[in-house]
Design a protein around this motif. Structure first.
Motif, mmCIF file in Angstrom:
data_model
loop_
_atom_site.group_PDB
_atom_site.id
_atom_site.type_symbol
_atom_site.label_atom_id
_atom_site.label_comp_id
_atom_site.label_asym_id
_atom_site.label_seq_id
_atom_site.Cartn_x
_atom_site.Cartn_y
_atom_site.Cartn_z
ATOM 1 N N THR A 18 0.928 -1.275 -0.183
ATOM 2 C CA THR A 18 -0.391 -0.358 -0.290
ATOM 3 C C THR A 18 0.989 1.201 0.325
ATOM 4 O O THR A 18 2.419 1.112 0.272
ATOM 5 C CB THR A 18 -1.193 0.158 1.212
ATOM 6 N N SER A 36 -7.646 6.722 5.459
ATOM 7 C CA SER A 36 -7.279 5.358 6.076
ATOM 8 C C SER A 36 -7.980 4.573 6.509
ATOM 9 O O SER A 36 -7.931 5.734 8.086
ATOM 10 C CB SER A 36 -5.925 5.626 5.844
ATOM 11 N N PRO A 85 -3.839 8.233 -0.175
ATOM 12 C CA PRO A 85 -5.485 7.721 0.118
ATOM 13 C C PRO A 85 -6.191 9.346 0.362
ATOM 14 O O PRO A 85 -5.425 9.930 1.588
ATOM 15 C CB PRO A 85 -5.457 6.538 0.526
ATOM 16 N N GLU A 86 -7.235 9.343 0.639
ATOM 17 C CA GLU A 86 -8.068 10.349 1.226
ATOM 18 C C GLU A 86 -8.682 9.842 1.960
ATOM 19 O O GLU A 86 -8.715 10.314 3.284
ATOM 20 C CB GLU A 86 -9.537 10.523 -0.025
#
Length: 444
Positions: free
Chosen positions: A202, A249, A246-247
């Motif tokens: 990730t 988590s 990412p926006e």
């Protein structure tokens, strides 16, 4: 890659007492207030190790072996041994683990510029079904109350060159592996290359490795999707990709996520795994090592293939040493037991590597070496010298060598039958036994 060996530590003087010789190997750190005990910390830890080496031996059995192997000693009772185990702190176990780890010698190789390779992964352990363990570790999802056992999850790191294993963190069965890594005191090492499976592939893991001064090599599932998004081709099966933060988590808080960079340049390598008789599988590996000249694709794929060594280490601990089920009634002892099992595994690997018998395809059997190492530890508790004891048993350890050979294909069928008893579907106090079941239990 060069073969790595442990360099023998200079032997202690002959006049050194047995307790001091044992403490030189299992150094438990600074001593507390002076008090004469039957089981000082090094001896209590040595008996704890004997339980692990003898495949999760019971308390009474290890004390009986202590009395037979070391006659003339004042034999403690089970209660005294349990109290001695409970007095062992995590710091003392950590000091003993560091003492054993310091005896591993790492030899830098030309593989990936000689950098340290650390494999990260988590494993599950089952513990006794007590109220304290249920409150700390909980049941797996879908398990009825009173019908199963609590399960804990532990995150480990394995040095792929020396075989040294470390316990990073413990948590509940439902805790994500990456969350266990983030909650650990020091999960990432500066200058090391951290190798993980697809659960670590990730943006968050790669960014945290870079912030710690290290690098990451992980497998990703949606590799083709990354290629289609702002990629630059570096060669056959290799691309330079820009990953976006990412926006949201589920692992990091909003503040922790905002501290990470908005974008991260990574390199993506693709390979096809073709094995006769198996379906061809696509392997997508993402890494923060951007230079394809300094870090060739072949070495990257080989490094990821070496990640399987940590799965073999789990087999050594959970199957060969029978640590999959921990007979511990409290979460504190369960945490100590996991760490002592890893310490016992490291001690076995250290002794096997010090024999200098492993070359190429010739390996030493870990499982069959357990009783040999257990006997060495008994002699060490009696006052012997570790490396002299190992040298005296080289001929025994040489018989444990095996060479990889092609085995004939065997049908996937077993001879052993399962027990005829039904599964427990309610707590034992509420379970109602079906009377007519017994007539089917022939010979029971």
């Amino acid at each position: 890659m060069k073969t790595l060996h442990a360099t023998p530590v200079p032997s202690a003087p002959a006049a050194l007492p047995s307790a001091a010789r044992l403490a030189s190997i299992l150094d438990c750190g600074p001593k507390g207030p002076r008090r004469d005990r039957k089981l000082p910390p090094p001896l209590a830890l040595a008996l704890f190790l004997q339980q692990c080496l003898d495949r999760n031996l019971s308390l009474r059995a290890v004390l009986s072996a202590y009395g037979s192997e070391l006659p003339g000693r004042d034999l403690p009772g089970e209660s005294a041994y349990c109290q001695a185990r409970s007095r062992l702190s995590l710091e003392q176990i950590a000091c003993a683990s560091a003492s054993v780890a310091s005896r591993f010698e790492r030899v830098a190789s030309a593989f990936l510029k000689g950098r340290l390779l650390l494999a990260l992964d988590a494993a599950d352990f089952t513990v006794e079904d007590t109220a304290a363990n249920r409150a700390a570790w909980t049941y797996p999802s879908g398990q009825k109350a009173g019908c199963g056992f609590p399960v804990l999850s532990a995150l480990f790191s394995l040095a792929l060159d020396t075989g040294e294993m470390r316990t990073l963190n413990l948590g509940k069965w439902s805790t994500h592996d990456l969350r266990l890594a983030l909650e650990a005191p020091a999960p990432f090492e500066s200058g090391a290359i951290h190798v993980g499976d697809r659960i670590f592939g990730t943006f968050v893991f790669a960014a945290l490795c870079r912030l710690a001064g290290g690098d990451a090599i992980c497998r990703v599932k949606a590799g083709l999707h990354l290629v289609r998004n702002r990629s630059k081709r570096l060669g056959p099966g290799s691309w330079l990709v820009e990953m976006k933060r990412p926006e949201a988590s589920r692992i990091l808080s909003a503040e922790q996520l905002a501290a990470l960079p908005e974008t991260l340049a990574v390199r993506l390598v693709h390979a096809k795994i073709e094995i006769r008789g198996h379906r061809t599988e696509d392997l997508w590996v993402v890494m923060t090592l951007l230079d394809p000249v300094e870090y060739p694709d072949d070495e990257i794929l080989l490094a990821y293939g070496m990640r399987w060594d940590i799965e073999l280490a789990f087999r050594d601990v959970k199957t060969s040493m029978c640590a999959s089920f921990l007979r511990t009634k409290t979460p504190e002892i369960a945490g100590k037991a996991v760490r002592v099992f890893i310490l016992a595994r490291n001690l076995v690997r250290l002794i096997l590597s010090s024999t200098r018998l492993e070359t190429g395809e010739k390996k030493l059997s870990f499982k069959t070496a357990l009783p040999v190492v257990a006997k060495i530890l008994w002699r060490l508790m009696a006052g012997g010298n570790l490396w002299r004891l190992v040298a005296a048993r080289i001929h025994v350890l040489r018989s444990l060598l095996y060479k990889r050979r092609k085995r004939p294909s065997q049908p996937r069928a077993g001879k052993l039958r399962k027990q005829r008893y039904p599964y427990l579907t309610a707590p034992r106090g509420e379970y109602i036994e079906i009377p007519h079941i017994k007539k089917y239990l022939k010979g029971a």
